[in-house]
Design a protein around this motif. Sequence first.
Motif, PDB file in Angstrom:
ATOM      1  N   PHE A 152      24.284 -61.351 -51.408  1.00 27.42           N
ATOM      2  CA  PHE A 152      22.936 -61.918 -51.486  1.00 27.42           C
ATOM      3  C   PHE A 152      21.843 -60.892 -51.208  1.00 27.42           C
ATOM      4  O   PHE A 152      20.764 -60.969 -51.777  1.00 27.42           O
ATOM      5  CB  PHE A 152      22.786 -63.099 -50.514  1.00 27.42           C
ATOM      6  N   LEU A 153      22.119 -59.948 -50.329  1.00 30.59           N
ATOM      7  CA  LEU A 153      21.055 -59.011 -49.939  1.00 30.59           C
ATOM      8  C   LEU A 153      21.278 -57.603 -50.487  1.00 30.59           C
ATOM      9  O   LEU A 153      20.418 -56.740 -50.350  1.00 30.59           O
ATOM     10  CB  LEU A 153      20.949 -58.953 -48.408  1.00 30.59           C
ATOM     11  N   GLY A 154      22.418 -57.356 -51.092  1.00 30.56           N
ATOM     12  CA  GLY A 154      22.708 -56.017 -51.605  1.00 30.56           C
ATOM     13  C   GLY A 154      23.349 -55.156 -50.519  1.00 30.56           C
ATOM     14  O   GLY A 154      23.546 -55.588 -49.377  1.00 30.56           O
ATOM     15  N   THR A 155      23.676 -53.931 -50.895  1.00 35.12           N
ATOM     16  CA  THR A 155      24.395 -53.058 -49.957  1.00 35.12           C
ATOM     17  C   THR A 155      23.475 -51.974 -49.383  1.00 35.12           C
ATOM     18  O   THR A 155      23.901 -51.119 -48.618  1.00 35.12           O
ATOM     19  CB  THR A 155      25.583 -52.385 -50.679  1.00 35.12           C
TER      20      THR A 155
ATOM     21  N   ILE B 161      19.587 -54.714 -40.935  1.00 34.28           N
ATOM     22  CA  ILE B 161      18.159 -54.847 -41.229  1.00 34.28           C
ATOM     23  C   ILE B 161      17.915 -54.293 -42.628  1.00 34.28           C
ATOM     24  O   ILE B 161      18.284 -53.150 -42.938  1.00 34.28           O
ATOM     25  CB  ILE B 161      17.295 -54.101 -40.194  1.00 34.28           C
ATOM     26  N   TYR B 162      17.345 -55.125 -43.472  1.00 38.27           N
ATOM     27  CA  TYR B 162      16.984 -54.740 -44.840  1.00 38.27           C
ATOM     28  C   TYR B 162      15.464 -54.615 -44.913  1.00 38.27           C
ATOM     29  O   TYR B 162      14.752 -54.944 -43.961  1.00 38.27           O
ATOM     30  CB  TYR B 162      17.455 -55.810 -45.834  1.00 38.27           C
ATOM     31  N   ASP B 163      14.965 -54.209 -46.059  1.00 40.12           N
ATOM     32  CA  ASP B 163      13.536 -54.118 -46.310  1.00 40.12           C
ATOM     33  C   ASP B 163      12.806 -55.419 -45.985  1.00 40.12           C
ATOM     34  O   ASP B 163      11.812 -55.447 -45.266  1.00 40.12           O
ATOM     35  CB  ASP B 163      13.358 -53.838 -47.813  1.00 40.12           C
ATOM     36  N   LYS B 164      13.321 -56.508 -46.543  1.00 41.00           N
ATOM     37  CA  LYS B 164      12.636 -57.790 -46.380  1.00 41.00           C
ATOM     38  C   LYS B 164      13.542 -58.893 -45.846  1.00 41.00           C
ATOM     39  O   LYS B 164      13.253 -60.070 -46.028  1.00 41.00           O
ATOM     40  CB  LYS B 164      12.080 -58.230 -47.741  1.00 41.00           C
ATOM     41  N   ALA B 165      14.654 -58.489 -45.272  1.00 41.56           N
ATOM     42  CA  ALA B 165      15.591 -59.515 -44.804  1.00 41.56           C
ATOM     43  C   ALA B 165      16.451 -58.970 -43.668  1.00 41.56           C
ATOM     44  O   ALA B 165      16.477 -57.762 -43.410  1.00 41.56           O
ATOM     45  CB  ALA B 165      16.481 -59.964 -45.962  1.00 41.56           C
ATOM     46  N   VAL B 166      17.146 -59.880 -43.026  1.00 39.13           N
ATOM     47  CA  VAL B 166      18.107 -59.478 -41.990  1.00 39.13           C
ATOM     48  C   VAL B 166      19.407 -60.249 -42.209  1.00 39.13           C
ATOM     49  O   VAL B 166      19.437 -61.260 -42.901  1.00 39.13           O
ATOM     50  CB  VAL B 166      17.602 -59.778 -40.558  1.00 39.13           C
ATOM     51  N   ALA B 167      20.464 -59.743 -41.595  1.00 33.75           N
ATOM     52  CA  ALA B 167      21.736 -60.461 -41.680  1.00 33.75           C
ATOM     53  C   ALA B 167      22.506 -60.229 -40.400  1.00 33.75           C
ATOM     54  O   ALA B 167      22.284 -59.238 -39.693  1.00 33.75           O
ATOM     55  CB  ALA B 167      22.542 -59.967 -42.868  1.00 33.75           C
ATOM     56  N   SER B 168      23.421 -61.135 -40.139  1.00 29.55           N
ATOM     57  CA  SER B 168      24.214 -60.999 -38.931  1.00 29.55           C
ATOM     58  C   SER B 168      25.584 -61.607 -39.176  1.00 29.55           C
ATOM     59  O   SER B 168      25.693 -62.699 -39.728  1.00 29.55           O
ATOM     60  CB  SER B 168      23.461 -61.737 -37.822  1.00 29.55           C
TER      61      SER B 168
END
Length: 447
Positions: free
Chosen positions: A309-312, A339-346
């Motif tokens: 969903f957010l890319g690598t 931490i991505y440019d415009k998103a986060v994931a955990s």
Amino acid sequence: MKKVITYGTYDLLHYGHTRLLERAKALGDYLIVGVTSDDFDKSRGKINVQQSLNERVAAVKATGIPDEVIIEEYEGQKIDDIIKYGVDIFTVGSDWVGYFDYLKEYCDVVYLDRTQGISSTQLRGEKRSLSLGMVGGSPIMTKLANECSFVNGVNITALCTDEVDKVPGNLHLELVTSDYDVLLDHVDAVYVHSEPKLHYEQVKKALEKGKHVLCETPIALVADQVDELFELARENGVVLMEALKTAYSLAYQRLLVLIKSGRIGQIVSVDATCTSLRDIEGDESTRFAPKWNSICTWGPTALLPVFQFLGTDYQEKHIVSRMADDREDYDLFTKIDFIYDKAVASIKVGKGVKSEGELIISGTKGYLYVPAPWWKTDYYETRFENPANNKRYFYQLDGEGIRYEVVAFVRAVENGEALSNIQPHITKAIAGVMEDFYNGKDKKTIG
Ligand code: CTP
């Protein structure tokens, strides 16, 4: 005007089908043929249909026999169709005698003699079966053999294991060996299900020998090795596929396209948790054997939605692990924040810690919620500020998805191309996280 209706899959259209259609037509003046959709077939266990729905519909139309062709998509549709089209006669082959008697309440039911000596199953079976060898512990064998029995075109013929004496006799294998080279010489393809640290070498060897490989995830514990293996597969004209069964489940695939279509807006957060307190030697799957720590057992599955969903291309990541005191490299629990440019994931993974195994994808318009255990789900929901807009989705999942993975592998081999649901750059990113975990990069340990 007398209306007749009949249903079928019509895979690899054959003489038995056309004879059935001709006789069905002769029962009345107007023939409607319902062709079963792929999804409906999957939910009934016919997962090895070779032709797409479009191809099967085109073949039925090309016989020139039906007056109308419709698609059968759901359980109970026959009753709806009979009422909707004003059908007088429902007919099918004699292999279904008695099964459709419940329709007698709505119209006449006629069973026509089945043509002897031909079937789609037989035609599918005439193609040469792929001989599959398995590498790793024997406990998973029984499960895999059972799953493969639902898939045409593949036979498990051999096993390479250090525990030759523990192999169940009911598997009817041609070869059981502890010598990997002997196994490779015997088969067309291998399913590598050994401990993670052995994957890279074993996959490499198989590819070098021109064997197709389905390898339990993670394929390698170093990112560059993934590139090397895919390159090797290309050079030798064989298929390399990562075995990560969630990626092949229908619910997950539908969830993926739903999210990509923008239903919940832009994705701002992905949170995935996978845990299992099943670290018992001799458990039904070697995934849970002691050599599989938390990050190898669950990391790839939890990372899948993050990378899909957010890319690598994340900017930062922080790995925090609670390691076991008595075992080297064994994390009882690991949490990774991206931490991505415009998103986060955990992600949270654990074999020594239990938590709620859910997946939540948060977007600017709403969120998608998959309840535990999300990795083998058949159900999820999209939820919005106004609960009236919430929607629930159900998709049947049989056999935890392993059979769908095997179907995809067999198709990829037959078509001579990798049709994997997991793109190589995602496999590489997964291996990259494993690499950083083992090298201690971006990593802290607690406890
Ligand atoms: N049929 C038939 N004679 C055959 C094969 C099929 O009369 N030799 C009939 C079936 O009874 C059914 C219709 O054709 O009414 C469509 O059957 P379908 O299930 O699509 O074909 P099969 O060849 O039976 O497929 P499979 O082997 O996958 O069950």
